[in-house]
Design a protein around this motif. Structure first.
Motif, PDB file in Angstrom:
ATOM      1  N   GLU A 239       0.849  -1.180   0.000  1.00  0.00           N
ATOM      2  CA  GLU A 239       0.000   0.000   0.000  1.00  0.00           C
ATOM      3  C   GLU A 239       0.891   1.239   0.000  1.00  0.00           C
ATOM      4  OE1 GLU A 239      -3.197   0.147  -0.276  1.00  0.00           O
ATOM      5  OE2 GLU A 239      -3.589  -2.015  -0.151  1.00  0.00           O
ATOM      6  N   PRO A 240       0.481   2.327  -0.656  1.00  0.00           N
ATOM      7  CA  PRO A 240       1.303   3.547  -0.676  1.00  0.00           C
ATOM      8  C   PRO A 240       1.597   4.036   0.732  1.00  0.00           C
ATOM      9  CG  PRO A 240      -0.452   3.690  -2.303  1.00  0.00           C
ATOM     10  CD  PRO A 240      -0.736   2.463  -1.494  1.00  0.00           C
ATOM     11  N   ARG A 278       5.781   7.957  -6.693  1.00  0.00           N
ATOM     12  CA  ARG A 278       4.525   8.194  -6.012  1.00  0.00           C
ATOM     13  C   ARG A 278       3.406   7.457  -6.727  1.00  0.00           C
ATOM     14  NH1 ARG A 278       3.607  14.436  -4.565  1.00  0.00           N
ATOM     15  NH2 ARG A 278       2.414  14.398  -6.509  1.00  0.00           N
ATOM     16  N   SER A 279       2.341   7.193  -6.010  1.00  0.00           N
ATOM     17  CA  SER A 279       1.243   6.415  -6.574  1.00  0.00           C
ATOM     18  C   SER A 279       0.544   7.130  -7.716  1.00  0.00           C
ATOM     19  CB  SER A 279       0.222   6.078  -5.475  1.00  0.00           C
ATOM     20  OG  SER A 279      -0.259   7.264  -4.861  1.00  0.00           O
ATOM     21  N   GLY A 320       0.931   9.027  -1.345  1.00  0.00           N
ATOM     22  CA  GLY A 320       1.849   8.005  -0.850  1.00  0.00           C
ATOM     23  C   GLY A 320       2.801   7.501  -1.919  1.00  0.00           C
ATOM     24  N   TYR A 321       3.974   7.053  -1.475  1.00  0.00           N
ATOM     25  CA  TYR A 321       4.961   6.429  -2.358  1.00  0.00           C
ATOM     26  C   TYR A 321       4.774   4.918  -2.304  1.00  0.00           C
ATOM     27  CZ  TYR A 321       7.361  10.940  -2.468  1.00  0.00           C
ATOM     28  OH  TYR A 321       7.665  12.264  -2.641  1.00  0.00           O
ATOM     29  N   ASP A 322       4.842   4.291  -3.475  1.00  0.00           N
ATOM     30  CA  ASP A 322       4.668   2.841  -3.506  1.00  0.00           C
ATOM     31  C   ASP A 322       5.930   2.090  -3.914  1.00  0.00           C
ATOM     32  OD1 ASP A 322       4.628   3.693  -6.096  1.00  0.00           O
ATOM     33  OD2 ASP A 322       2.626   2.956  -6.552  1.00  0.00           O
TER      34      ASP A 322
END
Length: 507
Positions: A239-240, A278-279, A320-322
């Protein structure tokens, strides 16, 4: 930890047939509900350069003159073609695709090719790429293959079977395509079934080469737009992740993993790059350089902390970053260091570590060192270079034991002119001169050190003296023991009244 070595290769090709027009529609600069095309001037006529999806569905083709296009589609909306903007968008998409592999190539202005060898399930990656591109309002088709040519042909024509591809997939001239079709060879499979010798004799070896690459019988690779890193480590999140603290913790884990690989190879990193995906497909890149090979996780982590602290635009996690990837872009051999009896490391160089931190915080261009230049002109003999670049020892003139230095450590820039009021002989050193409105009487002198102008490096200078004046340098001492470095600019054979200058002060 992932390396570049592999056995079986798999490529993913992405074809974006309407990239140019959809870029403008996505940005709100073109209508989405009307036929749309881009035009360019060719042979004194405006012609269709790129066709939108709706215009293509209504039968408009590239190369058509604008007058004929308006006759076919009176409601057609046109704008000028801008290839540079298309390439910029394609480069941005290539940056986003770096989350899957560092091996990404741009195909002209409408496609990307990814080398997915060793990067995970190719079908899942292809599905994820298409989903992300669709969210951007762009149309893309994908194709997988053991060669880039096979993958791109499958993407462009939407045909999984290589044998069923039309002969146009070979990328040969239109005249050769027409000749093959007249001979009854309308598909790649039909061409591949013919004797290779007869095909080469009629169409040349280029056709055979393209055929072998398209069918996968001949190995073929892409030329990535960036040099692949020697070592890279990747962390993917289910998840991010939106907390910066968690991102930095994962980055430190990647640093430790990378340093372990560097130690196994007996190397140290000189240049590293952390890329955060990033997502929403935004990409942030953080690069650090070192003045010497380093594989200490704490030292590298500190450099990245300095880099993040120096950002004018702080890291914004957004949704968020994934994916996080750490690349070692340059590495050099680094021998193992052992601590001495008091626990300090012999190879530790605090000055180098300080230079690395300052260069990371202030950017490498703002932290300089002096390096030797390939010239014997004194004021040009040193260059200000980024301190983190590879260090080379400077070959400064050495003086004999007990003798003063041959040249001053500090030079005036530019040299300051002096007025010589007395001299023993015209070509000799001055006996007295005035500098900054004060007289100086000389009691000792050494020289001359003659330095000719670099006439061979000047345009039109073919003979000595043609590219500038000769300098005669003297080390002189006045009655109070003060030492000066003077030079006469020009010989009397070059100039009727040569000028004198002071270039530096000796200790």
């Amino acid at each position: 930890m992932t390396t570049a070595n592999s056995v079986t290769r798999i490529f993913l090709a992405l074809w974006l047939p309407y990239l140019s027009t959809e870029r403008l529609i996505r940005d709100g600069a073109a209508p989405a509900d009307k036929p749309f095309a881009l035009v360019e001037r060719h042979a004194n006529a405006m012609r269709i350069a790129q066709v939108g999806e709706e215009a293509a569905r209504l039968g408009l083709n590239t190369g058509t003159t604008l007058a004929d296009a308006r006759a076919l589609l009176p409601q057609l909306v046109v704008q000028d073609d801008d290839p540079e903007e298309d390439i910029a968008l394609l480069a941005w998409l290539a940056d986003a695709c770096d989350r899957y592999t560092p091996m990404v190539a741009i195909n002209v202005r409408d496609g990307l090719t990814l080398d997915l060898t060793g990067c995970g399930p190719s079908e899942q990656i292809a599905a994820d790429v298409l989903t992300r591109i669709a969210k951007l309002g762009l149309t893309a088709r994908d194709g997988l293959g053991s060669t880039p040519e096979m993958a791109m042909a499958r993407a462009r024509y939407g045909i999984a079977s290589v044998a069923a591809l039309p002969v146009s997939a070979l990328g040969i001239p239109a005249s050769d395509q027409l000749a093959l079709q007249r001979a009854g060879l309308k598909t790649v499979g039909a061409v591949a079934a013919r004797p290779r010798g007869a095909l080469a004799a009629r169409f040349g070896a280029g056709l055979i080469d393209r055929l072998l690459r398209l069918t996968g019988e001949q190995d073929s690779r892409i030329t990535p737009r960036r040099v692949p890193p020697t070592i890279f480590a990747t962390r993917r999140f289910a998840e991010p992740v939106a907390r910066i603290e968690d991102i930095l913790t994962s980055l430190r884990d990647l640093i430790i993993e990378t340093c372990d690989e560097l130690a196994r190879r007996g190397e140290g990193a000189r240049s590293l790059r952390a890329t955060l995906f990033r997502s929403d497909n935004d990409v942030r890149s953080l690069a650090v350089e070192t003045g010497r090979p380093v594989r200490d996780p704490k030292a590298i982590a500190k450099l990245f902390d300095e880099r993040i602290d120096a950002l004018s635009d702080p890291l914004d996690p957004g949704f968020g970053y994934d994916v996080i990837r750490l690349d070692v872009e340059a590495a050099e051999p680094l021998a193992s260091a052992s601590p001495d009896l008091i626990g300090t490391c012999e190879s530790c160089e605090p000055a180098d570590a300080l230079v690395d931190r300052l260069s990371t915080r202030l950017t490498p261009k703002r932290v300089s060192r002096l390096g030797p230049a390939n010239t014997h002109i004194p004021e040009q003999a040193q260059l200000a270079l980024p301190a983190v670049e590879e260090r080379q020892p400077a070959n400064f003139p050495a003086a004999e034991l007990g003798e003063p230095p041959l040249r001053p450590l500090h030079l005036f820039d530019p040299p300051e002119q002096v007025k010589v009021t007395a001299a023993e002989i015209p070509d000799g050193p001055p006996a007295q001169f005035n500098w900054r409105r004060k007289p100086y009487r000389i009691v000792r002198s050494e020289g001359p050190e003659r330095i000719a102008a670099e006439w061979w490096m000047r345009k039109g200078g073919e003979l000595p003296g043609k590219g500038g004046l000769t300098r005669d340098y003297y080390r002189v001492e006045d009655v109070r023991g003060r030492r000066f470095w003077l030079f006469r600019h020009g010989l009397y054979s070059e100039k009727a009244s040569p000028s004198w200058y002071i270039h530096g002060l000796l200790a």
